[in-house]
Each structure stands twice: as structure tokens, then as C-alpha cells.
Write an enzyme that holds these catalytic residues in place. Sequence first.
Site, PDB file in Angstrom:
ATOM      1  N   ARG A  27       3.491  -6.389   6.092  1.00  0.00           N
ATOM      2  CA  ARG A  27       2.378  -6.511   5.081  1.00  0.00           C
ATOM      3  C   ARG A  27       2.505  -5.663   3.999  1.00  0.00           C
ATOM      4  O   ARG A  27       3.216  -4.697   4.092  1.00  0.00           O
ATOM      5  CB  ARG A  27       1.072  -6.298   5.704  1.00  0.00           C
ATOM      6  N   ARG A  40     -16.371   9.078  17.767  1.00  0.00           N
ATOM      7  CA  ARG A  40     -16.739  10.248  18.283  1.00  0.00           C
ATOM      8  C   ARG A  40     -18.317  10.296  18.256  1.00  0.00           C
ATOM      9  O   ARG A  40     -18.945   9.597  17.408  1.00  0.00           O
ATOM     10  CB  ARG A  40     -16.248  11.187  17.434  1.00  0.00           C
ATOM     11  N   ASP A  99       3.487   8.117  10.422  1.00  0.00           N
ATOM     12  CA  ASP A  99       2.500   9.056   9.651  1.00  0.00           C
ATOM     13  C   ASP A  99       3.706  10.059   9.112  1.00  0.00           C
ATOM     14  O   ASP A  99       4.744  10.154   9.701  1.00  0.00           O
ATOM     15  CB  ASP A  99       1.672   9.779  10.343  1.00  0.00           C
ATOM     16  N   TYR A 111       5.607   2.049  12.486  1.00  0.00           N
ATOM     17  CA  TYR A 111       4.777   2.685  11.311  1.00  0.00           C
ATOM     18  C   TYR A 111       4.945   4.191  11.859  1.00  0.00           C
ATOM     19  O   TYR A 111       4.656   4.680  13.020  1.00  0.00           O
ATOM     20  CB  TYR A 111       3.369   2.159  11.397  1.00  0.00           C
ATOM     21  N   ARG A 143      -9.924  -0.810  -0.386  1.00  0.00           N
ATOM     22  CA  ARG A 143     -10.476   0.424  -0.582  1.00  0.00           C
ATOM     23  C   ARG A 143     -10.161   0.992  -2.251  1.00  0.00           C
ATOM     24  O   ARG A 143      -9.263   0.337  -2.859  1.00  0.00           O
ATOM     25  CB  ARG A 143      -9.862   1.578   0.203  1.00  0.00           C
ATOM     26  N   GLU A 158      -6.899  -0.990  -3.995  1.00  0.00           N
ATOM     27  CA  GLU A 158      -5.632  -1.215  -2.866  1.00  0.00           C
ATOM     28  C   GLU A 158      -5.791  -2.677  -2.457  1.00  0.00           C
ATOM     29  O   GLU A 158      -6.593  -2.975  -1.878  1.00  0.00           O
ATOM     30  CB  GLU A 158      -5.652  -0.251  -1.978  1.00  0.00           C
ATOM     31  N   ARG A 175      -6.092   3.315  18.340  1.00  0.00           N
ATOM     32  CA  ARG A 175      -6.061   4.788  17.741  1.00  0.00           C
ATOM     33  C   ARG A 175      -7.371   4.969  16.881  1.00  0.00           C
ATOM     34  O   ARG A 175      -7.539   5.959  16.327  1.00  0.00           O
ATOM     35  CB  ARG A 175      -4.863   5.391  17.131  1.00  0.00           C
TER      36      ARG A 175
END
Length: 375
Positions: free
Chosen positions: A252, A179, A353, A351, A283, A303, A175
Site C-alpha cells: 500500500r 486499555r 518501527d 513492516y 489523518r 495523508e 497489536r
Amino acid sequence: MKSKNEYDYLIVGSGLFGAVFSHEMKKKGKRCLVIDKRDHAGGNVHCENIEGINVHKYGAHIFHTNDKKLWDYVNSFVRFNRFVNSPVAIHQGQLYNLPFNMNTFYKLWKVKTPEEAKAKIQSQIEHLDIGEPANLEEQALLLVGTDIYEKLIKGYTEKQWGRPAKELPAFIIKRLPVRFTFDNNYFNDKYQGIPMGGYNKLTDGLLEGTEVRLNVDYFDDREHLNSLADRVVFTGKIDQYFDYRFGKLEYRSLRFHHELHGKENYQGNAIVNYTDREIPYTRIIEHKHFEFGTQPQTVITKEYPQEWSGSSEPYYPINDVKNTDIFKKYRDLAAAEHGVIFGGRLAEYKYYDMHQVIASALKKAAETANQMASA
């Protein structure tokens, strides 16, 4: 007939699944008790206010969806702003736009047209002889070629998962946005933003009027808590619910290091990824940019990915063959468990969103209400 128990539903976990389910049941006149082992409600979307900045305590949460009904639903509790996620990545001191787009390709190769960019990628993969990708590395190479893989994917991904990219399944990266336009908007979804005032406003709105007990671990007093309600909604780890009968599912985890800085602007962007393998964090998040803050100070979060242990928070299910086989056994037990509804990221070992977990909770609440009405 009125129930002999004090509550219709005991909801274990006050994250988005539990909060949405309790809200929907409350609208139907049901009595819900929500418990959470943490000292705050809201699960991983909880925000901590530091110097007037809403800090995403458990990592960046950016709401995005193409579903207008879901967008209207969350905006009925708190107005969402117009934040658009446009992260950047740093590799050996050089900045690159994310997701991978024409700005990224120009920085790397000085190409100016989609045809040039596609030709460059093709020239890097045509000799690799990859058919059906067998792992994450092969999938990434097919998508973006060797330069982007080596600079912007390999190090970051291996830090994130703690495993060589060749040992990770291909679907993890399928995913990944790529572009051939000059568009730095990470998500393609029509609606995206951050709650104005932080995610606590969303979860507080969902839980308003519902009894919530914090610092309550379901497994410390399971029998008594079950006796309080007719049915249980369980959003915790499904393997723990069944006493790890088939072994522990793997995850994780993450460690967050929050820092307050006496400057107005630390990095100029909400999210900056660090793709070099030698840098231990993946990040840096600068939280004030989520809400276009103008505070004189700023809060950043580094993180750090880490292996999950029983004492750390489980974040990302490792959906490899071994863990999937174990989960299927637990899923079969859950399907046969009378009076218990399993939902959310941990209970479904999946997982999600935010928009997906909200949609899942709305669907489960509607199905449950229909079943009760027809009983």
C-alpha cells in the site's frame, strides 16, 4: 590484506538501516559508500524545514522503545524531547481519544469503571459466535465490540488498506492498544520522543564522515556500482533486486498533501484520525506539535492512502498468503547471494518501527564484523 576495491561496502539506501550499518562499519575502520536515488538522505524519516517547522515529509515518525541501549544510542546523535503520542479520532464530527481507553469508553457509553466497559464490550460480542478470528473484522470485534469497530476502526482501516476488513488478515490489528485505564498515551514503551531539531539531525549524525551520493539509482548502473566495493548492503525492494523473477510484491502506498496555514494552531494535536469512509484522507498531521513549536504559522499534512504502483513509494507490505509465498522465494535467493547483505523494510518485506530497524541494523553490523574478524 587491503582490498583492491575503493570501498569495503556499497550501501544502497540512506534510510535508517543503511545509515546505522554504515556508521557501525565506519567505527571499525571500514570504507563505506552510501547511495540513494532520492535527492536527500534519511529515507522516510527525512524532514523538510518549512517556516521553521520540521515537517515529516513521509508521514509521522514517533520514536518509541523499551530498550534503554537503543534510546541511549539515538540520543548520542541528537537529544530527543518528551513528546508523547496521544492522537484523537473524529467520527461524524465527534472527537474520541486514542488509543481505545476509558476516556473513549466514557464518551461512547458513559461508563466510568473498567468493569462497566468490559461488560459493555462483552454484551456486544457474545452473540457473534466468533471462535478463532478469521479476518481483521472478527479480530477487531472481539477486542472492542461493535460500536468502536463501526465508528473508529472499519472506515479508517478500509481506507488505509483499500480492501474490505473481512478480506484483511487478523494479525494486522492484533497489536491494537486497548486499555481499561484513563491513559491517552498511544505507546506503552518506556522511552519515546522526537529528535530536537528533526530527524535529519539523527541521520546526519549517523552518516557523518561517510561518502553519500544522492540522485543515484542503483539499477541504472548496477554493474559499475557493484565493482566499487567488496560487498553490497541492499535496502531496496528485494523483488526488484532479482528482476521480479517470481513476480512483484504488493504494497500500500500513501500520498501526502502539505499545507501552510497562517495561524498558530490548526487542530491542537499532532495527529487527528478521520474514521469516516467518505473522507478520503485517514489523518491530518500538524507537525509543529511534535516539537512543541510556537511559530506564528503552522504546517499540516493530509495523508491519503492509495494503491501502490511502480511510480509511487511502497510503504506497507501486504503480508497476505500470496505475497508471503512470493517473498519466501526471494528470501531463498537472497540467502544464496554471495557478498550481498539484505536489510530493512523493503529488502525484508516486513513492516518495521524505527527502533526495530535500528536494532536490526546494529545486529547485522555486529554479525558481519564478527564474520569478517573470524575469516
